[in-house]
Design a protein around this motif. Structure first.
Motif, short mmCIF file in Angstrom:
data_model
loop_
_atom_site.label_atom_id
_atom_site.label_comp_id
_atom_site.label_asym_id
_atom_site.label_seq_id
_atom_site.Cartn_x
_atom_site.Cartn_y
_atom_site.Cartn_z
N HIS A 217 76.20 26.91 67.51
CA HIS A 217 75.02 26.20 67.00
C HIS A 217 74.15 27.09 66.10
N LEU A 218 74.69 28.24 65.72
CA LEU A 218 73.99 29.12 64.79
C LEU A 218 74.86 29.37 63.56
N GLY A 244 74.09 31.14 76.69
CA GLY A 244 73.17 32.23 76.43
C GLY A 244 72.59 32.25 75.05
N LYS A 245 73.43 32.13 74.02
CA LYS A 245 72.96 32.23 72.64
C LYS A 245 72.26 30.94 72.19
N THR A 246 72.77 29.80 72.66
CA THR A 246 72.22 28.52 72.22
C THR A 246 70.83 28.26 72.81
N PHE A 247 70.62 28.68 74.08
CA PHE A 247 69.37 28.35 74.76
C PHE A 247 68.55 29.59 75.13
N LEU A 290 72.41 20.98 77.16
CA LEU A 290 73.47 20.43 76.31
C LEU A 290 73.19 18.99 75.90
N ARG A 291 72.28 18.32 76.62
CA ARG A 291 71.93 16.93 76.28
C ARG A 291 70.62 16.83 75.50
N LEU A 292 70.07 17.96 75.07
CA LEU A 292 68.85 17.91 74.26
C LEU A 292 69.11 17.16 72.95
N PRO A 293 68.07 16.62 72.34
CA PRO A 293 68.25 15.90 71.06
C PRO A 293 68.79 16.82 69.97
N ASP A 294 69.39 16.20 68.95
CA ASP A 294 69.96 16.97 67.84
C ASP A 294 68.94 17.90 67.20
#
Length: 399
Positions: A217-218, A244-247, A290-294
């Motif tokens: 996601h980066l 870890g990296k996404t959140f 993982l279910r957060l909005p886009d």
């Protein structure tokens, strides 16, 4: 008494995990972090954020602890997290993943990788092909599995592999082609041609593709494209990622691997004797993430790109040649013009000289190939803007 078995010693020494006299060498990350602490430097060496993750995710972990989710979770991971991983893969990439048979939750991506290699390697004649420079645990995991490490160099300025060199490295001895995309430490995002060639070679030589996608996601210039989405790839691909990296929750160590059920079963067979399970109250929290909005995922990439911009401008102003990343946490810069042709020596002097810590790219290469990356230094951009700006102020002393 030789407490390190001979086979491991030979393999580990060849992978650069032991010093020339055969002693266990501390990692450059530990060395530079210690130097940063000793000199009160801004630590742009290790890639961990200095900001908390999204409030919804943190609150979900607190709620899980309060609700008593503090004992061993199921061996494959809690059902809701496995379902969230499956939903995530369909939502972002159109992949259909069975949460019951094709997903395994692990103690971070590093355990997923290690368990995967231990499960797939049959013996010392097996080879694992990686792109170099590479995340340092790759060589360690290959050595633990008893396989041979084959590297394909990534060269400046774009850090894309030569396809002829890739084809030469992959043979019938290749058991695994390991692809880290977006790539640590260079920040490269591999082109569609590179991805297609990986799939073609894996099919030709009957190799398993293992993908490390922790920076999925980066990806800054184009959406991330998992290799598993390419024609003919899903049936031979194990895809690894983590929270870890996404959140910004690197200390929680919640990772996962998904792929064909028979391969996941093989990985589980090993994983159950490593950590067994982990992170019970963090697993439901990552399901929330993982279910957060886009918008969360879009904004996270935009914020990281902005940090890279501030860091890159500062490095250029200080006299570095900067290679702008296409993804991930890190910016690579050439310190040769500043007297840093020996990047390792340059990085060891940097905390004392200007109060900034960084990592030489040669630390991510096999000993025989370290000269390819002379002068190149990796800086972590995953810090607060004010921290990066303070590092920028200090780096001006190099001019």
């Amino acid at each position: 008494m030789d407490v390190i078995p001979g086979a491991w010693r030979r393999t580990a020494k060849g992978a650069g995990l032991l010093s020339p006299d055969g002693e266990v060498a501390p990692t450059i990350f530990a060395e530079m972090s210690a130097a940063a602490a000793r000199t009160d430097s801004v630590n742009l060496g290790q890639g961990f954020p200095d900001e908390d993750g999204p409030a919804e995710v943190l609150e979900a972990a607190r709620d899980a602890i309060a609700q008593g989710i503090n004992q061993y979770p199921p061996g494959r991971g809690i059902p809701d997290l496995r379902a969230a991983i499956s939903e995530h893969q369909r939502r972002f990439y159109g992949l259909t993943v069975d949460p019951d048979t094709e997903v395994l939750v692990t103690a971070g991506a590093t355990e997923a990788l290690t368990a995967t290699l231990l499960a797939l390697i049959d013996g010392p004649d097996d080879e694992v092909v990686v792109f170099e420079p590479y995340y340092d645990s790759y060589a360690a995991a290959v050595a633990l599995a008893g396989a041979r490490l084959r590297t394909v160099p990534l060269r400046r300025p774009d850090f894309q592999p030569d396809l002829d060199g890739l084809a030469a490295a992959v043979t019938d001895r290749t058991r695994v082609i390991l692809v880290n995309d977006p790539h640590n430490p260079t920040g490269a995002v591999f082109s569609p041609h590179v991805q297609a060639e990986v799939v073609r070679l894996a099919d030709r030589h009957d190799a398993v593709i293992v993908t490390d996608e922790v920076y999925e996601h980066l990806s800054f210039r184009r959406p991330h494209v998992p290799i598993a989405t390419l024609p003919g790839a899903a049936g031979r691909t194990l895809a690894i990622s983590s929270a870890g990296k996404t959140f910004s929750t690197t200390g929680w160590k919640i990772g996962w691997v998904h792929g064909p059920a028979e391969l996941i079963t093989a990985v589980l067979t090993v994983k159950q004797y490593l950590t067994y399970v982990n992170g019970a109250p963090f697993q439901p929290a990552i399901a929330v993430g993982l279910r957060l909005p886009d918008a969360y995922f879009v904004d996270a990439a935009a914020a990281m790109l902005r940090k890279h911009g501030v860091l890159g401008t500062a490095l250029q102003s200080a006299g570095f040649e900067v290679f702008a990343p296409d993804g991930g946490y890190f910016t690579v810069a050439d310190a040769t013009a500043l007297g840093g042709a020996d990047a390792a020596a340059f990085c060891r002097s940097l905390p004392e000289r200007v109060g900034v810590a960084a990592i030489p790219l040669s630390a991510f290469a096999t000993p025989e190939n370290q000269s390819y990356y002379s002068g190149l230094v990796r800086f972590a951009a995953c810090k607060r803007i004010e921290v990066i700006e303070e590092a920028a102020r200090r780096l001006t002393a190099l001019r």
